[in-house]
Motif scaffolding. Structure first.
Motif, PDB file in Angstrom:
ATOM      1  N   SER A   1       1.049   9.231  -6.166  1.00  0.00           N
ATOM      2  CA  SER A   1       1.346  10.615  -5.800  1.00  0.00           C
ATOM      3  C   SER A   1       2.465  11.198  -6.656  1.00  0.00           C
ATOM      4  O   SER A   1       2.491  12.405  -6.929  1.00  0.00           O
ATOM      5  CB  SER A   1       1.717  10.698  -4.319  1.00  0.00           C
TER       6      SER A   1
ATOM      7  N   PRO B   1       0.813  -1.233   0.000  1.00  0.00           N
ATOM      8  CA  PRO B   1       0.000   0.000   0.000  1.00  0.00           C
ATOM      9  C   PRO B   1       0.835   1.267   0.000  1.00  0.00           C
ATOM     10  O   PRO B   1       0.503   2.238  -0.691  1.00  0.00           O
ATOM     11  CB  PRO B   1      -0.826  -0.146   1.283  1.00  0.00           C
TER      12      PRO B   1
ATOM     13  N   LEU C   1      -6.773   8.168  -2.246  1.00  0.00           N
ATOM     14  CA  LEU C   1      -5.413   8.278  -2.770  1.00  0.00           C
ATOM     15  C   LEU C   1      -5.290   9.372  -3.820  1.00  0.00           C
ATOM     16  O   LEU C   1      -4.240   9.999  -3.956  1.00  0.00           O
ATOM     17  CB  LEU C   1      -4.962   6.938  -3.353  1.00  0.00           C
TER      18      LEU C   1
ATOM     19  N   GLU D   1       6.022  10.660   1.128  1.00  0.00           N
ATOM     20  CA  GLU D   1       5.343  11.405   0.088  1.00  0.00           C
ATOM     21  C   GLU D   1       5.882  12.809   0.006  1.00  0.00           C
ATOM     22  O   GLU D   1       5.989  13.378  -1.064  1.00  0.00           O
ATOM     23  CB  GLU D   1       3.838  11.427   0.382  1.00  0.00           C
TER      24      GLU D   1
ATOM     25  N   ARG E   1       0.624   4.085  -2.987  1.00  0.00           N
ATOM     26  CA  ARG E   1       0.305   5.482  -2.701  1.00  0.00           C
ATOM     27  C   ARG E   1       1.404   6.407  -3.205  1.00  0.00           C
ATOM     28  O   ARG E   1       1.147   7.450  -3.819  1.00  0.00           O
ATOM     29  CB  ARG E   1       0.097   5.675  -1.198  1.00  0.00           C
TER      30      ARG E   1
END
Length: 358
Positions: free
Chosen positions: A201, A193, A298, A356, A197
Protein backbone atom coordinates in the motif's frame (compact mmCIF):
# COMPACT_ATOMS: atom_id res chain seq x y z
CA UNK A 1 19.63 0.95 -8.67
CA UNK A 2 15.83 0.62 -9.00
CA UNK A 3 13.75 3.73 -9.56
CA UNK A 4 11.93 4.69 -6.36
CA UNK A 5 11.08 8.18 -7.61
CA UNK A 6 10.98 11.49 -5.80
CA UNK A 7 11.09 11.72 -2.03
CA UNK A 8 9.33 15.05 -1.46
CA UNK A 9 6.23 16.82 -2.71
CA UNK A 10 5.63 20.48 -3.58
CA UNK A 11 4.19 22.79 -0.94
CA UNK A 12 0.78 24.30 -1.60
CA UNK A 13 1.66 27.44 0.36
CA UNK A 14 5.28 27.82 -0.71
CA UNK A 15 4.88 31.59 -1.11
CA UNK A 16 4.99 32.07 2.68
CA UNK A 17 7.43 30.91 5.39
CA UNK A 18 6.01 28.67 8.09
CA UNK A 19 5.61 29.19 11.82
CA UNK A 20 8.21 26.55 12.70
CA UNK A 21 7.82 25.00 16.13
CA UNK A 22 7.55 21.50 17.52
CA UNK A 23 4.79 18.89 17.78
CA UNK A 24 4.15 15.88 20.03
CA UNK A 25 6.34 17.06 22.90
CA UNK A 26 3.48 16.01 25.18
CA UNK A 27 0.64 13.57 24.56
CA UNK A 28 -1.94 16.31 25.03
CA UNK A 29 -0.34 18.27 22.16
CA UNK A 30 -1.91 15.87 19.66
CA UNK A 31 -5.55 14.85 20.11
CA UNK A 32 -7.62 12.88 17.64
CA UNK A 33 -11.32 12.08 17.91
CA UNK A 34 -13.07 9.79 15.48
CA UNK A 35 -16.07 11.16 13.56
CA UNK A 36 -18.36 8.15 13.24
CA UNK A 37 -20.17 7.25 10.04
CA UNK A 38 -23.23 6.56 12.21
CA UNK A 39 -24.18 6.61 15.86
CA UNK A 40 -25.10 3.38 17.67
CA UNK A 41 -28.87 2.94 17.52
CA UNK A 42 -29.30 1.69 21.10
CA UNK A 43 -30.29 -1.89 20.34
CA UNK A 44 -28.75 -4.97 18.78
CA UNK A 45 -26.27 -7.77 19.40
CA UNK A 46 -23.12 -5.66 19.58
CA UNK A 47 -21.75 -3.33 22.23
CA UNK A 48 -20.12 -0.15 20.99
CA UNK A 49 -17.41 1.12 23.35
CA UNK A 50 -16.27 4.76 23.18
CA UNK A 51 -12.65 4.42 24.26
CA UNK A 52 -9.86 6.88 24.98
CA UNK A 53 -6.24 5.81 24.72
CA UNK A 54 -3.16 7.78 25.76
CA UNK A 55 0.21 6.86 24.25
CA UNK A 56 -1.03 3.41 23.26
CA UNK A 57 -0.69 1.75 19.86
CA UNK A 58 -3.80 0.63 18.00
CA UNK A 59 -2.82 -3.02 17.70
CA UNK A 60 -2.04 -3.12 21.41
CA UNK A 61 -5.41 -1.51 22.21
CA UNK A 62 -7.32 -4.21 20.34
CA UNK A 63 -5.30 -7.02 21.94
CA UNK A 64 -5.64 -5.56 25.43
CA UNK A 65 -9.42 -5.15 25.18
CA UNK A 66 -9.81 -8.66 23.76
CA UNK A 67 -7.66 -10.20 26.49
CA UNK A 68 -9.51 -8.34 29.25
CA UNK A 69 -12.89 -9.48 27.96
CA UNK A 70 -11.79 -13.03 27.17
CA UNK A 71 -12.59 -12.91 23.44
CA UNK A 72 -10.48 -13.37 20.28
CA UNK A 73 -8.88 -10.17 19.02
CA UNK A 74 -10.80 -10.66 15.77
CA UNK A 75 -14.05 -10.21 17.69
CA UNK A 76 -13.13 -6.59 18.48
CA UNK A 77 -14.30 -4.26 15.73
CA UNK A 78 -12.74 -0.89 14.87
CA UNK A 79 -13.46 1.61 12.11
CA UNK A 80 -9.88 2.86 11.95
CA UNK A 81 -6.54 2.61 13.73
CA UNK A 82 -5.38 5.72 15.51
CA UNK A 83 -2.05 7.37 16.25
CA UNK A 84 0.04 5.99 19.10
CA UNK A 85 1.79 9.21 20.15
CA UNK A 86 -1.42 11.06 20.96
CA UNK A 87 -4.60 11.14 22.99
CA UNK A 88 -7.27 9.52 20.82
CA UNK A 89 -10.94 8.65 21.18
CA UNK A 90 -12.79 6.16 19.01
CA UNK A 91 -15.48 3.50 18.90
CA UNK A 92 -14.74 -0.21 19.29
CA UNK A 93 -17.33 -2.99 19.10
CA UNK A 94 -17.53 -6.27 20.98
CA UNK A 95 -20.23 -9.00 21.18
CA UNK A 96 -23.07 -8.31 23.61
CA UNK A 97 -22.12 -11.30 25.79
CA UNK A 98 -19.23 -9.15 27.02
CA UNK A 99 -21.62 -6.80 28.83
CA UNK A 100 -21.14 -8.38 32.26
CA UNK A 101 -17.35 -8.30 31.87
CA UNK A 102 -16.93 -4.64 30.93
CA UNK A 103 -15.87 -3.82 34.48
CA UNK A 104 -12.62 -5.67 33.79
CA UNK A 105 -11.57 -2.84 31.48
CA UNK A 106 -10.84 -0.68 34.52
CA UNK A 107 -7.63 -2.69 34.83
CA UNK A 108 -6.44 -0.99 31.63
CA UNK A 109 -6.46 2.48 33.20
CA UNK A 110 -2.87 1.96 34.30
CA UNK A 111 -1.92 1.46 30.64
CA UNK A 112 -3.70 4.58 29.40
CA UNK A 113 -6.93 2.97 28.15
CA UNK A 114 -10.30 4.26 29.38
CA UNK A 115 -13.88 3.23 28.63
CA UNK A 116 -15.97 6.42 28.39
CA UNK A 117 -19.33 5.26 27.05
CA UNK A 118 -21.25 2.12 26.08
CA UNK A 119 -24.10 1.74 23.59
CA UNK A 120 -25.73 -1.08 21.61
CA UNK A 121 -25.88 -1.48 17.86
CA UNK A 122 -27.01 -4.05 15.30
CA UNK A 123 -23.72 -4.69 13.51
CA UNK A 124 -20.04 -5.13 14.27
CA UNK A 125 -17.86 -2.10 13.60
CA UNK A 126 -15.71 -2.66 10.50
CA UNK A 127 -12.77 -0.82 8.90
CA UNK A 128 -13.98 2.24 7.02
CA UNK A 129 -17.08 2.82 9.16
CA UNK A 130 -16.09 6.42 9.87
CA UNK A 131 -16.48 9.83 8.23
CA UNK A 132 -13.17 11.21 9.38
CA UNK A 133 -11.16 12.44 12.34
CA UNK A 134 -11.30 15.64 14.37
CA UNK A 135 -7.90 17.04 15.40
CA UNK A 136 -6.67 19.41 18.08
CA UNK A 137 -2.92 19.97 17.66
CA UNK A 138 -0.62 22.29 19.58
CA UNK A 139 2.54 23.60 17.89
CA UNK A 140 4.97 24.60 20.63
CA UNK A 141 7.43 27.39 19.94
CA UNK A 142 5.62 28.57 16.81
CA UNK A 143 6.45 32.08 15.56
CA UNK A 144 3.54 34.52 15.63
CA UNK A 145 5.55 36.77 13.29
CA UNK A 146 5.13 34.31 10.41
CA UNK A 147 2.31 34.96 7.89
CA UNK A 148 0.19 32.15 9.30
CA UNK A 149 -3.09 33.89 8.42
CA UNK A 150 -2.20 33.87 4.71
CA UNK A 151 -1.34 30.16 4.85
CA UNK A 152 -4.59 29.19 6.54
CA UNK A 153 -6.69 31.47 4.34
CA UNK A 154 -5.35 29.87 1.15
CA UNK A 155 -6.14 26.42 2.54
CA UNK A 156 -9.64 27.49 3.61
CA UNK A 157 -10.29 29.08 0.21
CA UNK A 158 -8.66 26.58 -2.15
CA UNK A 159 -8.53 23.36 -0.18
CA UNK A 160 -5.52 21.16 0.59
CA UNK A 161 -3.78 18.67 -1.73
CA UNK A 162 -4.60 15.24 -0.33
CA UNK A 163 -1.07 13.82 -0.18
CA UNK A 164 -0.16 10.87 1.99
CA UNK A 165 1.93 12.02 4.93
CA UNK A 166 5.59 11.05 5.41
CA UNK A 167 4.76 8.54 8.15
CA UNK A 168 2.95 6.49 5.51
CA UNK A 169 6.30 5.44 4.05
CA UNK A 170 8.14 4.44 7.23
CA UNK A 171 11.29 5.82 8.80
CA UNK A 172 13.52 7.14 6.01
CA UNK A 173 11.21 5.46 3.49
CA UNK A 174 11.81 1.94 4.84
CA UNK A 175 8.20 0.75 4.34
CA UNK A 176 8.18 2.10 0.79
CA UNK A 177 11.51 0.41 -0.02
CA UNK A 178 10.09 -2.86 1.26
CA UNK A 179 7.00 -2.33 -0.87
CA UNK A 180 9.03 -1.94 -4.03
CA UNK A 181 10.75 -5.24 -3.27
CA UNK A 182 7.37 -6.93 -2.74
CA UNK A 183 5.90 -5.52 -5.94
CA UNK A 184 8.92 -6.46 -8.06
CA UNK A 185 9.34 -9.94 -6.60
CA UNK A 186 12.69 -9.10 -4.98
CA UNK A 187 11.78 -9.77 -1.36
CA UNK A 188 14.23 -12.13 0.33
CA UNK A 189 12.39 -12.69 3.60
CA UNK A 190 8.88 -13.55 4.70
CA UNK A 191 6.72 -10.76 6.09
CA UNK A 192 3.73 -10.90 8.35
CA UNK A 193 0.50 -10.37 6.34
CA UNK A 194 0.02 -6.97 8.00
CA UNK A 195 3.53 -5.86 7.01
CA UNK A 196 3.11 -7.17 3.47
CA UNK A 197 -0.15 -5.29 3.00
CA UNK A 198 1.28 -2.10 4.48
CA UNK A 199 4.37 -2.25 2.27
CA UNK A 200 2.41 -2.75 -0.96
CA UNK A 201 0.00 0.00 0.00
CA UNK A 202 2.96 2.35 0.57
CA UNK A 203 3.88 1.90 -3.10
CA UNK A 204 0.33 2.75 -4.18
CA UNK A 205 0.42 5.79 -1.89
CA UNK A 206 3.76 6.93 -3.31
CA UNK A 207 2.51 6.63 -6.89
CA UNK A 208 -0.59 8.64 -5.97
CA UNK A 209 1.58 11.35 -4.40
CA UNK A 210 3.71 11.50 -7.53
CA UNK A 211 0.60 11.78 -9.73
CA UNK A 212 -0.79 14.54 -7.49
CA UNK A 213 2.53 16.45 -7.42
CA UNK A 214 2.67 16.48 -11.22
CA UNK A 215 -0.85 17.79 -11.36
CA UNK A 216 -0.07 20.48 -8.81
CA UNK A 217 3.14 21.52 -10.57
CA UNK A 218 1.21 21.84 -13.83
CA UNK A 219 -1.42 24.06 -12.19
CA UNK A 220 -4.20 21.51 -12.64
CA UNK A 221 -5.50 20.87 -9.13
CA UNK A 222 -8.62 22.93 -9.80
CA UNK A 223 -8.97 22.01 -13.48
CA UNK A 224 -11.28 19.39 -14.97
CA UNK A 225 -9.54 17.44 -17.73
CA UNK A 226 -11.04 15.38 -20.53
CA UNK A 227 -11.52 11.85 -19.19
CA UNK A 228 -10.83 12.81 -15.56
CA UNK A 229 -12.36 10.63 -12.90
CA UNK A 230 -14.40 12.84 -10.59
CA UNK A 231 -15.86 12.11 -7.16
CA UNK A 232 -18.78 13.88 -5.56
CA UNK A 233 -17.73 16.00 -2.58
CA UNK A 234 -17.69 15.25 0.29
CA UNK A 235 -18.93 11.73 -0.45
CA UNK A 236 -20.44 10.00 -3.44
CA UNK A 237 -19.78 7.95 -6.52
CA UNK A 238 -17.28 8.24 -9.34
CA UNK A 239 -17.79 9.27 -12.96
CA UNK A 240 -15.69 10.31 -15.95
CA UNK A 241 -15.64 13.83 -17.33
CA UNK A 242 -17.25 14.17 -20.76
CA UNK A 243 -18.51 17.74 -20.72
CA UNK A 244 -15.40 19.57 -19.49
CA UNK A 245 -17.01 23.00 -19.19
CA UNK A 246 -19.97 21.71 -17.18
CA UNK A 247 -17.81 19.72 -14.79
CA UNK A 248 -15.41 22.65 -14.38
CA UNK A 249 -18.30 24.71 -13.03
CA UNK A 250 -19.22 21.95 -10.59
CA UNK A 251 -15.58 21.64 -9.52
CA UNK A 252 -15.40 25.37 -8.81
CA UNK A 253 -18.64 25.09 -6.80
CA UNK A 254 -17.07 22.33 -4.63
CA UNK A 255 -19.69 19.84 -5.76
CA UNK A 256 -17.03 17.47 -7.15
CA UNK A 257 -13.26 16.93 -6.93
CA UNK A 258 -10.85 15.04 -9.20
CA UNK A 259 -10.05 11.57 -7.88
CA UNK A 260 -6.54 10.30 -8.52
CA UNK A 261 -5.45 6.68 -8.95
CA UNK A 262 -4.49 4.23 -6.27
CA UNK A 263 -3.18 1.96 -9.01
CA UNK A 264 -4.44 -1.61 -9.06
CA UNK A 265 -6.21 -4.26 -11.09
CA UNK A 266 -9.69 -2.76 -10.73
CA UNK A 267 -9.02 0.98 -10.44
CA UNK A 268 -11.87 2.95 -12.02
CA UNK A 269 -10.34 3.88 -15.39
CA UNK A 270 -9.73 7.41 -16.62
CA UNK A 271 -9.87 8.26 -20.31
CA UNK A 272 -8.33 10.65 -22.81
CA UNK A 273 -5.90 13.26 -21.53
CA UNK A 274 -6.35 12.19 -17.88
CA UNK A 275 -5.57 8.54 -18.69
CA UNK A 276 -2.41 9.50 -20.53
CA UNK A 277 -1.19 11.53 -17.56
CA UNK A 278 -1.76 8.56 -15.24
CA UNK A 279 0.02 6.20 -17.63
CA UNK A 280 2.98 8.60 -17.67
CA UNK A 281 3.36 8.16 -13.90
CA UNK A 282 3.62 4.38 -14.20
CA UNK A 283 5.95 4.64 -17.19
CA UNK A 284 8.36 6.83 -15.21
CA UNK A 285 8.82 3.92 -12.78
CA UNK A 286 9.14 1.33 -15.58
CA UNK A 287 5.76 -0.10 -14.54
CA UNK A 288 2.70 -1.26 -16.45
CA UNK A 289 -0.78 -2.04 -15.06
CA UNK A 290 0.05 -5.75 -15.32
CA UNK A 291 2.50 -5.49 -12.39
CA UNK A 292 -0.42 -5.16 -9.95
CA UNK A 293 -1.90 -8.56 -10.90
CA UNK A 294 -1.23 -11.59 -8.72
CA UNK A 295 -1.73 -9.87 -5.37
CA UNK A 296 -5.48 -10.48 -5.04
CA UNK A 297 -7.42 -7.89 -3.08
CA UNK A 298 -4.22 -6.27 -1.80
CA UNK A 299 -3.73 -4.37 -5.06
CA UNK A 300 -7.26 -4.18 -6.44
CA UNK A 301 -6.95 -0.40 -6.59
CA UNK A 302 -9.30 2.50 -5.92
CA UNK A 303 -9.55 6.29 -6.27
CA UNK A 304 -8.64 9.03 -3.80
CA UNK A 305 -9.71 12.68 -3.65
CA UNK A 306 -7.01 14.98 -5.04
CA UNK A 307 -8.27 17.83 -2.86
CA UNK A 308 -9.94 18.08 0.52
CA UNK A 309 -11.71 21.08 2.01
CA UNK A 310 -11.29 22.06 5.66
CA UNK A 311 -14.40 24.08 6.44
CA UNK A 312 -13.77 24.11 10.19
CA UNK A 313 -10.05 25.00 10.20
CA UNK A 314 -9.38 27.23 13.23
CA UNK A 315 -6.25 28.61 14.87
CA UNK A 316 -5.63 30.36 18.16
CA UNK A 317 -2.46 31.57 19.84
CA UNK A 318 -1.64 30.54 23.39
CA UNK A 319 1.27 31.45 25.62
CA UNK A 320 3.52 28.66 24.33
CA UNK A 321 2.44 28.33 20.73
CA UNK A 322 -0.30 27.88 18.14
CA UNK A 323 -3.28 25.55 18.51
CA UNK A 324 -4.99 24.20 15.38
CA UNK A 325 -8.44 22.59 15.25
CA UNK A 326 -9.79 20.94 12.11
CA UNK A 327 -11.56 17.87 10.73
CA UNK A 328 -10.18 15.63 7.98
CA UNK A 329 -11.94 12.93 5.94
CA UNK A 330 -11.00 9.33 6.68
CA UNK A 331 -7.60 8.51 5.19
CA UNK A 332 -6.28 12.09 5.07
CA UNK A 333 -3.21 13.14 7.02
CA UNK A 334 -2.90 15.91 9.60
CA UNK A 335 0.83 16.00 8.91
CA UNK A 336 0.15 17.28 5.38
CA UNK A 337 -1.54 20.35 6.85
CA UNK A 338 1.18 20.72 9.50
CA UNK A 339 3.86 20.64 6.81
CA UNK A 340 2.22 23.65 5.13
CA UNK A 341 1.85 25.56 8.39
CA UNK A 342 5.22 24.74 10.00
CA UNK A 343 7.61 24.22 7.07
CA UNK A 344 10.37 22.58 9.12
CA UNK A 345 11.79 19.14 9.80
CA UNK A 346 9.52 18.43 12.79
CA UNK A 347 6.78 17.04 10.56
CA UNK A 348 9.17 14.79 8.65
CA UNK A 349 10.27 13.23 11.95
CA UNK A 350 6.81 11.97 12.97
CA UNK A 351 6.56 8.25 13.84
CA UNK A 352 5.63 5.87 11.01
CA UNK A 353 2.08 4.64 10.51
CA UNK A 354 0.74 1.71 12.48
CA UNK A 355 -2.10 1.42 10.04
CA UNK A 356 -2.77 1.79 6.36
CA UNK A 357 -4.56 5.05 6.90
CA UNK A 358 -5.18 7.37 9.84
Amino acid sequence: MENQGRRSWPLWTAAWPGVGGRIRERLEDFEVEEVAAYEPCGQGEHLFLWVEKRGVGSEYLLRAVAQCLGIPVGAVGAAGLKDRYAITRQWLSVPQECAERLGRLEALHAEGIYLLRVARHRNKLKPGHLRGNRFCIFIRGASAAAPWQAILEKIRREGLPNYYGPQRFGREGSTLALGWQCLRGQLRRRLRPFQFRLALSAVQSHLFNDYLARRQEDGLLHTALEGDVMAHWPVGGLFRVEDVAAEQRRLEAREIVPAGPMFGTRTYPAAGVAARREADVLRSYDLTPAVFAGFGQLLSGTRRHNLIYLDDLQAEWEAEGLRLRFTLPAGSYATVLLREVMKNDAVEAVPPDEAEEE
